[in-house]
Enzyme design. Structure first.
Site, short mmCIF file in Angstrom:
data_model
loop_
_atom_site.label_atom_id
_atom_site.label_comp_id
_atom_site.label_asym_id
_atom_site.label_seq_id
_atom_site.Cartn_x
_atom_site.Cartn_y
_atom_site.Cartn_z
CB THR A 198 -0.89 0.06 1.27
OG1 THR A 198 -0.05 -0.10 2.42
CG2 THR A 198 -1.93 -1.04 1.28
CB ILE A 199 0.49 4.70 -1.36
CG1 ILE A 199 1.10 6.07 -1.05
CG2 ILE A 199 -1.01 4.80 -1.53
CD1 ILE A 199 0.93 7.11 -2.17
CB SER A 200 2.28 5.16 4.12
OG SER A 200 3.11 4.03 4.20
CB SER A 240 3.56 5.17 -4.16
OG SER A 240 3.99 5.95 -3.04
CG HIS A 277 3.57 9.52 3.16
ND1 HIS A 277 2.82 9.53 2.00
CD2 HIS A 277 4.19 8.31 3.19
CE1 HIS A 277 2.98 8.38 1.36
NE2 HIS A 277 3.79 7.61 2.07
N1 SAH Z 1 6.49 4.62 1.68
C1 SAH Z 1 5.88 3.71 0.73
C2 SAH Z 1 5.49 2.44 1.46
C3 SAH Z 1 5.10 1.32 0.56
S1 SAH Z 1 4.65 -0.17 1.44
C4 SAH Z 1 4.66 4.39 0.13
O1 SAH Z 1 4.00 5.13 0.86
O2 SAH Z 1 4.34 4.17 -1.05
C5 SAH Z 1 6.23 -0.85 1.80
C6 SAH Z 1 7.05 -1.32 0.63
O3 SAH Z 1 8.17 -2.04 1.14
C7 SAH Z 1 6.34 -2.28 -0.32
O4 SAH Z 1 6.33 -1.72 -1.61
C8 SAH Z 1 7.18 -3.55 -0.26
O5 SAH Z 1 7.29 -4.22 -1.50
C9 SAH Z 1 8.52 -3.01 0.21
N2 SAH Z 1 9.39 -4.00 0.87
C10 SAH Z 1 9.03 -4.98 1.73
N3 SAH Z 1 10.10 -5.66 2.16
C11 SAH Z 1 11.19 -5.09 1.56
C12 SAH Z 1 12.59 -5.35 1.61
N4 SAH Z 1 13.09 -6.34 2.36
N5 SAH Z 1 13.43 -4.57 0.88
C13 SAH Z 1 12.93 -3.55 0.12
N6 SAH Z 1 11.61 -3.26 0.04
C14 SAH Z 1 10.74 -4.01 0.75
#
Ligand code: SAH
Length: 227
Positions: A60-62, A91, A67
Site C-alpha cells: 500500500t501507499i502509506s 509508490s 508520511h
Molecule cells: N512509503 C511507501 C510504502 C510502501 S509499502 C509508500 O508510501 O508508497 C512498503 C514497501 O516495502 C512495499 O512496496 C514492499 O514491496 C517493500 N518492501 C518490503 N520488504 C522489503 C525489503 N526487504 N526490501 C525492500 N523493500 C521491501
C-alpha cells in the site's frame, strides 16, 4: 469552512491543509515539502483521503498523516547536500519528498535512493515520477532500484556509502544490521519494528558511533520481507 466530518479532500492542497488543521503537520518544512508532491500522481484511487491505498502485490501507499509524521522526524537530517535512503519505496512518494527537500536537482552533493523489493512496484513508482517530476529520472544523484534491503551485498554496501537519513516504510521483526551500518555519524533512521501484535515506530540515531533508540508510537505498516 471545512467539513470536519469527512477526511476526503478535493485536491492535494486541501489534503495538506487539512493535515495542518488537524495538527498533524505543525512544521512549515513538512508542509512545504509535501505540498510539492501531489499524492494524486502516486495513486489513482482516492488520493486525497487520509488513508493508506492498496497498490498491488500486497503493498500500500502509506496514509498522508504517516508520511507527514515520518518526514517530520527526518527534517533535521534532510538538507541540501544530504544523503537519503527510502527502504521499501513503494509508490515513490516519500522518496520524491526526500529529493525535493535535499534539492537533488540543484545540489550535486545530495543523493537520494529508493530501494523496492517488488520489481512491478519499483516500475510503478518510476511511472509515477515520470508523470510528476520526470527531470528526477535523468539525474545521477537520484535513483529507484529494484532491491531487497536484506540482499545488499558487502560490495553494494561499499558503493552505497553512508546516509544521513534513512526511512523504512515496512515493519521489521528486528532492527536490520545493514541499516545501522549504512547510517552516517549524526544520521537518523526511522523504522517500524514489530512488538508482539503491534508495531512501533522507532527513531534511531548514531552519535559518536553510539546507537540511540527512541520509541515513538504505535503504527501499522506492511512487513519488511526477508526474501
Ligand atoms: N512509503 C511507501 C510504502 C510502501 S509499502 C509508500 O508510501 O508508497 C512498503 C514497501 O516495502 C512495499 O512496496 C514492499 O514491496 C517493500 N518492501 C518490503 N520488504 C522489503 C525489503 N526487504 N526490501 C525492500 N523493500 C521491501
Amino acid at each position: 469552512t471545512r467539513n470536519m466530518y469527512t477526511l476526503a479532500e478535493k485536491n492535494h492542497k486541501s489534503l495538506i491543509d487539512s493535515l495542518k488543521d488537524r495538527g498533524i503537520i505543525d512544521d512549515d518544512d513538512v508542509y512545504e515539502t509535501m505540498l510539492q508532491v501531489d499524492r494524486g500522481k502516486y495513486i489513482k484511487e482516492k488520493p486525497y483521503v487520509d488513508m493508506p491505498v492498496y497498490i498491488s502485490h500486497g503493498v500500500t501507499i502509506s496514509s498522508p498523516h504517516m508520511h507527514a509524521l515520518s518526514l517530520k522526524r527526518l527534517m533535521d537530517v534532510l538538507k541540501p547536500g544530504s544523503r537519503a535512503m527510502d527502504v521499501g519505496s513503494g509508490s515513490g512518494y516519500i522518496t520524491v519528498c526526500m529529493a525535493m527537500r535535499t534539492k537533488v536537482l540543484e545540489n550535486k552533493d545530495s543523493f537520494v535512493i529508493g530501494l523496492e523489493r517488488v520489481k512491478d512496484v519499483a516500475n510503478f513508482s518510476i511511472e509515477n515520477i515520470r508523470r510528476d517530476k520526470p527531470e528526477l529520472l535523468h539525474l545521477d544523484n537520484f535513483k529507484i532500484i529494484h532491491k531487497n534491503i536484506y540482499q545488499v551485498s558487502e560490495q553494494e554496501k561499499e558503493q552505497l556509502g553512508l546516509f544521513d537519513a534513512i526511512h523504512v516504510g515496512a515493519s521489521a521483526s528486528e532492527l536490520p544490521e545493514i541499516l545501522i551500518d549504512l547510517l552516517a555519524e549524526n544520521g537518523k533512521l526511522i523504522i517500524p519494528l514489530d512488538e508482539g501484535y503491534t508495531q512501533v515506530l522507532y527513531e534511531i540515531t548514531k552519535n559518536n558511533g553510539k546507537i540511540v533508540k527512541d520509541r515513538l508510537f504505535e503504527v501499522c505498516f506492511v512487513n519488511l520481507k526477508k526474501n
